[in-house]
Design a protein around this motif. Structure first.
Motif, short mmCIF file in Angstrom:
data_model
loop_
_atom_site.label_atom_id
_atom_site.label_comp_id
_atom_site.label_asym_id
_atom_site.label_seq_id
_atom_site.Cartn_x
_atom_site.Cartn_y
_atom_site.Cartn_z
N ALA A 80 48.77 38.67 31.56
CA ALA A 80 49.48 39.12 30.36
C ALA A 80 48.55 39.15 29.14
CB ALA A 80 50.67 38.21 30.08
N TRP A 81 47.47 38.37 29.19
CA TRP A 81 46.49 38.39 28.10
C TRP A 81 45.37 39.36 28.46
CZ3 TRP A 81 46.28 36.69 23.20
CH2 TRP A 81 45.05 36.72 22.55
N GLN A 82 45.27 40.44 27.72
CA GLN A 82 44.24 41.45 27.98
C GLN A 82 43.68 41.97 26.67
OE1 GLN A 82 45.52 44.61 30.62
NE2 GLN A 82 46.74 43.22 31.86
N ALA A 83 42.36 41.91 26.55
CA ALA A 83 41.66 42.51 25.41
C ALA A 83 42.23 42.05 24.07
CB ALA A 83 41.67 44.03 25.51
N GLY A 84 42.54 40.76 23.96
CA GLY A 84 42.99 40.22 22.69
C GLY A 84 44.44 40.50 22.35
N LYS A 85 45.23 40.90 23.35
CA LYS A 85 46.65 41.17 23.14
C LYS A 85 47.48 40.48 24.22
CE LYS A 85 45.70 45.80 21.24
NZ LYS A 85 46.04 47.25 21.32
N LEU A 86 48.69 40.07 23.86
CA LEU A 86 49.60 39.42 24.79
C LEU A 86 50.67 40.41 25.21
CD1 LEU A 86 50.61 37.02 26.32
CD2 LEU A 86 51.56 36.08 24.20
N HIS A 87 50.60 40.86 26.46
CA HIS A 87 51.45 41.96 26.94
C HIS A 87 52.73 41.45 27.59
CE1 HIS A 87 48.44 45.25 26.35
NE2 HIS A 87 47.62 44.21 26.39
N LEU A 88 53.62 40.90 26.76
CA LEU A 88 54.93 40.46 27.22
C LEU A 88 55.95 40.69 26.10
CD1 LEU A 88 54.09 37.08 28.98
CD2 LEU A 88 54.98 39.12 30.11
N PRO A 89 57.22 40.86 26.45
CA PRO A 89 58.25 41.03 25.41
C PRO A 89 58.45 39.73 24.62
CG PRO A 89 59.01 41.90 27.52
CD PRO A 89 57.76 41.12 27.79
N LEU A 90 58.66 39.88 23.32
CA LEU A 90 58.98 38.77 22.44
C LEU A 90 60.48 38.86 22.12
CD1 LEU A 90 58.05 36.36 20.77
CD2 LEU A 90 57.47 37.95 18.92
N LEU A 91 61.22 37.84 22.52
CA LEU A 91 62.68 37.88 22.45
C LEU A 91 63.18 37.19 21.18
CD1 LEU A 91 63.44 36.83 26.15
CD2 LEU A 91 63.03 39.13 25.25
N SER A 92 64.05 37.87 20.45
CA SER A 92 64.69 37.29 19.26
C SER A 92 66.20 37.42 19.41
CB SER A 92 64.24 38.03 17.99
OG SER A 92 62.85 37.92 17.80
N HIS A 93 66.90 36.30 19.32
CA HIS A 93 68.36 36.29 19.35
C HIS A 93 68.87 35.85 17.98
CE1 HIS A 93 67.70 36.29 23.73
NE2 HIS A 93 68.95 36.73 23.82
N LEU A 94 69.62 36.71 17.33
CA LEU A 94 70.20 36.40 16.02
C LEU A 94 71.69 36.11 16.22
CD1 LEU A 94 69.84 36.26 12.93
CD2 LEU A 94 70.36 38.71 12.84
N ASN A 95 72.07 34.88 15.88
CA ASN A 95 73.46 34.44 16.06
C ASN A 95 73.96 34.69 17.48
OD1 ASN A 95 73.67 33.56 13.37
ND2 ASN A 95 74.24 35.61 12.67
N GLY A 96 73.08 34.41 18.44
CA GLY A 96 73.45 34.49 19.85
C GLY A 96 73.34 35.86 20.48
N GLU A 97 73.07 36.89 19.71
CA GLU A 97 72.95 38.26 20.23
C GLU A 97 71.49 38.68 20.28
OE1 GLU A 97 75.39 40.21 21.36
OE2 GLU A 97 76.92 38.68 20.96
N LEU A 98 71.10 39.34 21.37
CA LEU A 98 69.72 39.82 21.48
C LEU A 98 69.44 40.85 20.40
CD1 LEU A 98 67.04 39.79 23.05
CD2 LEU A 98 67.97 41.59 24.51
N PHE A 99 68.51 40.52 19.52
CA PHE A 99 68.19 41.39 18.39
C PHE A 99 66.92 42.20 18.65
CE2 PHE A 99 66.60 42.31 14.09
CZ PHE A 99 67.74 42.70 13.44
N GLY A 100 65.99 41.62 19.40
CA GLY A 100 64.75 42.34 19.67
C GLY A 100 64.06 41.85 20.92
N LYS A 101 63.37 42.78 21.61
CA LYS A 101 62.57 42.45 22.78
C LYS A 101 61.33 43.35 22.86
CE LYS A 101 65.49 45.36 25.78
NZ LYS A 101 66.16 45.47 27.08
N PRO A 102 60.68 43.64 21.72
CA PRO A 102 59.49 44.50 21.77
C PRO A 102 58.36 43.82 22.52
CG PRO A 102 59.69 43.47 19.62
CD PRO A 102 60.96 43.16 20.37
#
Length: 335
Positions: free
Chosen positions: A209-231
């Motif tokens: 997942a770590w390649q060329a100085g970048k972490l290639h996995l989704p970053l999960l954010s849940h706002l008030n229990g709801e999935l807000f982001g997974k870029p």
């Protein structure tokens, strides 16, 4: 290795944490704090790794690990510099206020030096004197902790100085930012204490997942229990961490324990702004971004910033669904 700092004193008590985040072992006889370990990384790395391998094999006794007992890995740091590596995010900010984005933003990273005297624990509340007019927002990011970095290091050389990786909630007060930036002297009141993930990890824990100085996995954010982001943190990252470190070290050396942040993780969709998760997109890593898109598309924002009682959770899972860094989990409360 996976490392954490338990709440103890100003700088925490360093422990090693098992890969599945269930167990921990003290390393006080090797390094009492993470900063001590970083200051003496070359001398202590071997002993720390041997203790970690013993923890993983079960050949030493261990205690249960509770993320709620953790401070941020570095409860305070000598230096905290946050970049804006996802230029898509910057472009949206400027487009929402009808401002042209300079072409240099694609070749020269944006970066500010934040307050590092106090960081919030990953489960500590975000305390604010008021919510009205503050525009309380979270920003889900990746950060690296570096060893001593010489001035003038190249981006390629800079990657070799990364020792640890962790997650960030870069708390931002959007209502205060415009007036501060208008003064031409940067952020201060609008950037209160940030929080970092319960656990930080060495690069080998990230595998492919770590390649060329970048972490290639989704970053999960849940706002008030709801999935807000997974870029995906490895997508649309204009500047990799080597470039960010080299930018910070252009005119000064960086000391061991310096933290460099990626800025808000942001993905495009078909060369346009991303869509909410509810509409089939990957969503966002801060509220400001969806408000920018609403402004561009509808003429005004409709999603509110955070208020007292709102909570945010930030986490990253590996390809097997296992939490890598533990979970940042914070609620906004009145100070």
């Amino acid at each position: 290795m996976k490392l954490a700092s338990l709440n103890a004193g100003r700088d925490g008590k360093l422990v090693l944490v098992s890969r599945d985040l269930s167990r921990m072992v003290s390393v006080s006889d090797i390094a009492p704090t993470l900063q001590f370990a970083l200051d003496n990384w070359r001398e202590l790395h071997g002993a720390l790794l041997a203790r970690y391998e013993a923890l993983e094999s079960g050949s030493i006794s261990a205690e249960p690990f509770n993320q709620a007992d953790c401070a941020s890995p570095l409860p305070r740091a000598y230096h905290w510099a946050d970049g804006s590596a996802y230029v898509n995010h910057v472009e949206l900010v400027r487009k929402a206020r009808n401002a042209e984005m300079p072409e240099t933003f694609w070749t020269d990273p944006l970066m500010y030096q934040g307050g590092s005297d106090t960081f919030l624990a990953p489960r500590a509340p975000v305390l604010m004197p008021q919510s009205e007019g503050f525009g309380i927002d979270f920003e889900a990011e990746i950060a690296v902790i570096v060893d001593d970095v010489p001035m003038g290091v190249s981006p390629e050389q800079a990657l070799s100085y990364i020792r640890l990786v962790m997650l960030v909630n870069d708390v931002s007060l959007r209502g205060l930012i415009p007036a501060e930036l208008a003064k031409g002297f940067g952020f201060y009141q609008s950037k209160p204490s940030s929080a970092f993930s319960p656990v930080c990890v060495t690069l080998d824990e990230l595998g492919d997942a770590w390649q060329a100085g970048k972490l290639h996995l989704p970053l999960l954010s849940h706002l008030n229990g709801e999935l807000f982001g997974k870029p995906n943190a490895g997508v649309d990252m204009t500047f990799h961490f080597g470039q960010l470190i080299a930018h910070a070290a252009k005119t000064r050396p960086l000391v061991a324990g310096t933290i460099i942040g990626s800025g808000t993780v942001s993905n495009k969709l078909n060369d346009g702004p991303g869509k909410p998760v509810s509409e089939g997109g990957v969503g966002y890593s801060c509220i400001a971004e969806i408000r920018m898109i609403e402004t561009i598309q509808q003429g005004k924002p409709s999603t509110p910033f955070m208020d007292f009682g709102d909570n945010i959770q930030i986490e990253m899972l590996d390809n097997n669904g296992q939490s890598i860094f533990g979970r940042i989990e914070q609620v906004v409360q009145k100070a």
